[in-house]
Structure formats: C-alpha cells, structure tokens
Design a protein around this motif. Structure first.
Motif, PDB file in Angstrom:
ATOM      1  N   UNK A  42     -43.794  23.215 -55.845  1.00 22.51           N
ATOM      2  CA  UNK A  42     -43.453  24.125 -54.742  1.00 22.51           C
ATOM      3  C   UNK A  42     -43.482  23.435 -53.376  1.00 22.51           C
ATOM      4  N   UNK A  43     -44.402  22.513 -53.174  1.00 21.40           N
ATOM      5  CA  UNK A  43     -44.489  21.817 -51.883  1.00 21.40           C
ATOM      6  C   UNK A  43     -43.250  20.968 -51.608  1.00 21.40           C
ATOM      7  N   UNK A  44     -42.564  20.532 -52.672  1.00 21.40           N
ATOM      8  CA  UNK A  44     -41.372  19.691 -52.522  1.00 21.40           C
ATOM      9  C   UNK A  44     -40.090  20.523 -52.476  1.00 21.40           C
ATOM     10  N   UNK A  45     -40.170  21.768 -52.933  1.00 15.32           N
ATOM     11  CA  UNK A  45     -38.965  22.591 -53.071  1.00 15.32           C
ATOM     12  C   UNK A  45     -38.448  23.063 -51.717  1.00 15.32           C
ATOM     13  N   UNK A  46     -37.144  23.016 -51.555  1.00 14.41           N
ATOM     14  CA  UNK A  46     -36.470  23.591 -50.391  1.00 14.41           C
ATOM     15  C   UNK A  46     -35.212  24.304 -50.866  1.00 14.41           C
ATOM     16  N   UNK A  47     -34.711  25.204 -50.018  1.00 16.07           N
ATOM     17  CA  UNK A  47     -33.473  25.925 -50.321  1.00 16.07           C
ATOM     18  C   UNK A  47     -32.628  25.957 -49.064  1.00 16.07           C
ATOM     19  N   UNK A  60     -38.400  26.220 -46.532  1.00 15.55           N
ATOM     20  CA  UNK A  60     -39.444  25.658 -47.381  1.00 15.55           C
ATOM     21  C   UNK A  60     -39.949  26.753 -48.318  1.00 15.55           C
ATOM     22  N   UNK A  61     -40.842  26.371 -49.224  1.00 17.36           N
ATOM     23  CA  UNK A  61     -41.459  27.334 -50.142  1.00 17.36           C
ATOM     24  C   UNK A  61     -42.140  28.473 -49.369  1.00 17.36           C
ATOM     25  N   UNK A  62     -42.950  28.111 -48.378  1.00 19.11           N
ATOM     26  CA  UNK A  62     -43.673  29.131 -47.610  1.00 19.11           C
ATOM     27  C   UNK A  62     -42.724  29.998 -46.792  1.00 19.11           C
ATOM     28  N   UNK A  63     -41.694  29.397 -46.218  1.00 24.05           N
ATOM     29  CA  UNK A  63     -40.733  30.169 -45.426  1.00 24.05           C
ATOM     30  C   UNK A  63     -39.951  31.149 -46.299  1.00 24.05           C
ATOM     31  N   UNK A  64     -39.569  30.722 -47.500  1.00 21.52           N
ATOM     32  CA  UNK A  64     -38.860  31.623 -48.411  1.00 21.52           C
ATOM     33  C   UNK A  64     -39.749  32.782 -48.831  1.00 21.52           C
ATOM     34  N   UNK A  65     -41.041  32.479 -49.057  1.00 24.41           N
ATOM     35  CA  UNK A  65     -41.976  33.526 -49.453  1.00 24.41           C
ATOM     36  C   UNK A  65     -42.284  34.518 -48.323  1.00 24.41           C
TER      37      UNK A  65
END
Length: 201
Positions: A42-47, A60-65
């Motif tokens: 998750x720390x490496x994942x981006x969209x 980022x993961x946190x921004x998407x969440x």
C-alpha cells in the motif's frame, strides 16, 4: 457508506439468472492473471488519472482512502465461464476520482493500466454513473494480492478481465485503444449478457 447492488440496481437470486455460458463458482474464486503477481505494498501504490482531463492527478494510498467510501455488492463474471454471486468489494467509486480531474467533453474512452503494465480499454460510459470502483476490500478483509490487491479496478457489469488488477491509473482518450487481451482477440467491450467474449462476438 454508499452500497450499489449491481448494475441493474436489484440483487439477483443465487443460482438464477446466470449470463449465457456461465456456471456458478460457489465459494471458489479462480486465480487467473496475464502476469506474475507483483510485490506491491500500500505504501508504494498510487493511482493516476490523466489524458483528456482538466487537471491530471495522482493519489497515494492515504489520499485515496480519504475519499468518500463506497461498496459494490452483487455478482461478477469471468470470460472463462465462472460467475460468483453476492460478492462484496469496498473502496471508492471511480466517479469520485473522475470528478476531481474533470474529464474533457471530447473524452469517450479510457485505458486502464496496472502497475505491472497490463492494459484494458473501456468506454467512458462504462466506468461512470456508479458502474465502476477502485477497491481494496473483499468481503470482510483486505483484497488479496493474487486477486489484485492492494487495489484493483472493478467494472462488474462487464467480463472481469476489464477489472484490471493492481490498478495504477486511467488515461482518458477521444478514441478506443485496445488493451492487452483486446489486442489478442478478445472483444473490445465484454458484455457477459451478450457473450461478447472474442472479437466478432
């Protein structure tokens, strides 16, 4: 939390209403991938959403969440003939991401691409209006890596090869651009109710 029950808005009865040529996989969820499962945290994942948009953006993961949560509860169908009834995926409606970037009026299609390099094409109309999600939950837990975790696209009203695993982004285009399987003989849209499995179906 917003929960959408399938594309038609009504839950289907278990073992009833299978698309043509499909069977009920029951509790099984076959693992089918065009690529090796990546070691993606998750720390490496981006969209990212880019292309014909007013402002390209990467989450980022946190921004998407931090976006409004949404879930899909319904059925999924694989081109290899299995279907699963009553699945639940949790994440964020793709509409939330698209609203943030503001698609250009001339945008008609998207290419979804994965962190592995996999691609698939979709009409923009098939991923808007509550028809598609970026998801990181399956049932009561995290989405397993072999099924696309940490996050995947789901477009449940189409065959599941359109629901790109390990999703990295969408590129909006003014034309249809075939992805991996579409370049290898699969149908450009993939509607299970019309058995759009292969080119020419």
């Amino acid at each position: 939390m917003n929960v959408t029950r399938g594309f038609t808005g009504r839950p289907r009865v278990r073992n009833d209403g299978l698309p043509p040529g499909q069977y009920d996989a029951g509790d099984d969820w076959p693992v089918l991938s065009a690529e090796v499962t990546p070691d993606l945290t998750p720390a490496e994942w981006t969209f990212t959403v880019d292309g014909l948009v007013a402002e390209a953006r990467t989450w980022t993961w946190d921004e998407a969440h931090s976006l409004p949560p949404s879930a899909y509860e319904g059925d999924i169908h694989c081109v290899t003939s299995w279907s699963k009834f009553g699945v639940r995926f949790g994440g964020v409606s793709l509409d939330a991401f698209l609203d943030a970037v503001r698609p250009a009026p001339e945008a008609t299609h998207v290419v979804a691409y994965s962190h592995t390099g996999y691609t698939t094409n979709l009409p923009l109309a098939d991923v808007t209006g509550g028809r598609a999600w970026i998801v990181w939950e399956y049932g009561d837990g995290p989405l397993p890596a072999e099924h696309g975790g940490p996050a995947r696209l789901i477009v449940p009203h189409l065959y599941f090869w359109k629901s790109a695993k390990w999703i990295a982004g969408l590129r909006l285009l003014d034309h249809d651009e075939p992805g991996f399987w579409e370049q290898n003989g699969y149908h450009h849209r993939g509607n299970p109710w019309e058995e759009q499995r292969y080119s020419g179906d």
